[in-house]
Design an enzyme around this catalytic site. Sequence first.
Site, mmCIF file in Angstrom:
data_model
loop_
_atom_site.group_PDB
_atom_site.id
_atom_site.type_symbol
_atom_site.label_atom_id
_atom_site.label_comp_id
_atom_site.label_asym_id
_atom_site.label_seq_id
_atom_site.Cartn_x
_atom_site.Cartn_y
_atom_site.Cartn_z
ATOM 1 N N SER A 141 0.860 -1.186 0.000
ATOM 2 C CA SER A 141 0.000 0.000 0.000
ATOM 3 C C SER A 141 0.891 1.228 0.000
ATOM 4 O O SER A 141 2.024 1.186 0.501
ATOM 5 C CB SER A 141 -0.895 0.004 1.242
ATOM 6 O OG SER A 141 -1.549 1.253 1.402
ATOM 7 N N TYR A 154 -2.169 -0.857 10.634
ATOM 8 C CA TYR A 154 -2.216 -1.147 9.195
ATOM 9 C C TYR A 154 -0.964 -0.589 8.515
ATOM 10 O O TYR A 154 -0.318 -1.284 7.716
ATOM 11 C CB TYR A 154 -3.475 -0.536 8.577
ATOM 12 C CG TYR A 154 -3.577 -0.699 7.081
ATOM 13 C CD1 TYR A 154 -4.044 -1.889 6.530
ATOM 14 C CD2 TYR A 154 -3.206 0.328 6.214
ATOM 15 C CE1 TYR A 154 -4.138 -2.048 5.152
ATOM 16 C CE2 TYR A 154 -3.300 0.176 4.841
ATOM 17 C CZ TYR A 154 -3.761 -1.013 4.315
ATOM 18 O OH TYR A 154 -3.846 -1.165 2.944
#
Length: 279
Positions: A141, A154
């Site tokens: 990501s 995350y």
Amino acid sequence: MTKVSNISGKVVVITGGARGIGLSTAKALQRLGAKIAIGDIDETAVKESGTAADFEHYGPLDVTDQRSFDAFLDEVERQVGPIDVLINNAGIMPTGRVIDEPDALTRRILDINLYGVILGSKLALARMLPRHRGHLINIASLAGETHVPGLATYNASKHAVLGFTDTLREEYRGSGVAISSVLPTLTNTDLGSGVHAPKMLRAAEPEEVAAAIVQMIATRRSKVRVTKVAGVISQIVGLLPQALGDAIGRPLGSQRAFLGDVDAAARKKYEDRVRGTEE
């Protein structure tokens, strides 16, 4: 555009393939003649998606369980053939302040987003290295290159995935196995429900990420960022002094996007599912 004729006939395994980026990628590769196997922890969803798309193989897969993962890959190779590409796509993104995050959820994020990628990479490499061919793709990501309030664990998992993948690429350089990472921005899937992209940026569509992965497989490129604009901004901000980079992000809404600006009602179904609190 890069030729993608070399994708036809490849056996591609995608984790977390029942929906979102995983499913969009599976369909894009299937259209080019790849043989697709999708696995997902959601048995109902993976059966529905696999049946509807008529993939070569689909079934339940817990990426945090070595026996489940190994057995799934063994079954793919028995039914479909030697695995050419493994895409470690499974991941979850609960939002909120870290002080409010239960320890069980912290472990769940790290188990799925990081340990699942490490486990899948090891199992894929054990199959690919003796053949001197294959392609391992880990979905990271843009959060792995920056820091976003409301996504602390995350972010940590995706930073780790990038470091792990970059290291593997050097560790197995010259082996015949390509090792790559994909860095999407916020994407319009269930994972991004109820969240709005910061100003001057837009959320990616899952089909855009899928198209980037297709090109990556065709070219064996080591890293790609989606969208291009978000990727350039991430790289530029990463080169700036920390205080300046943070100061630029605040007016764009980066401090609030995954905290106060989240539409909790629109996000509730996803949060309940990934937290294991569905009724």
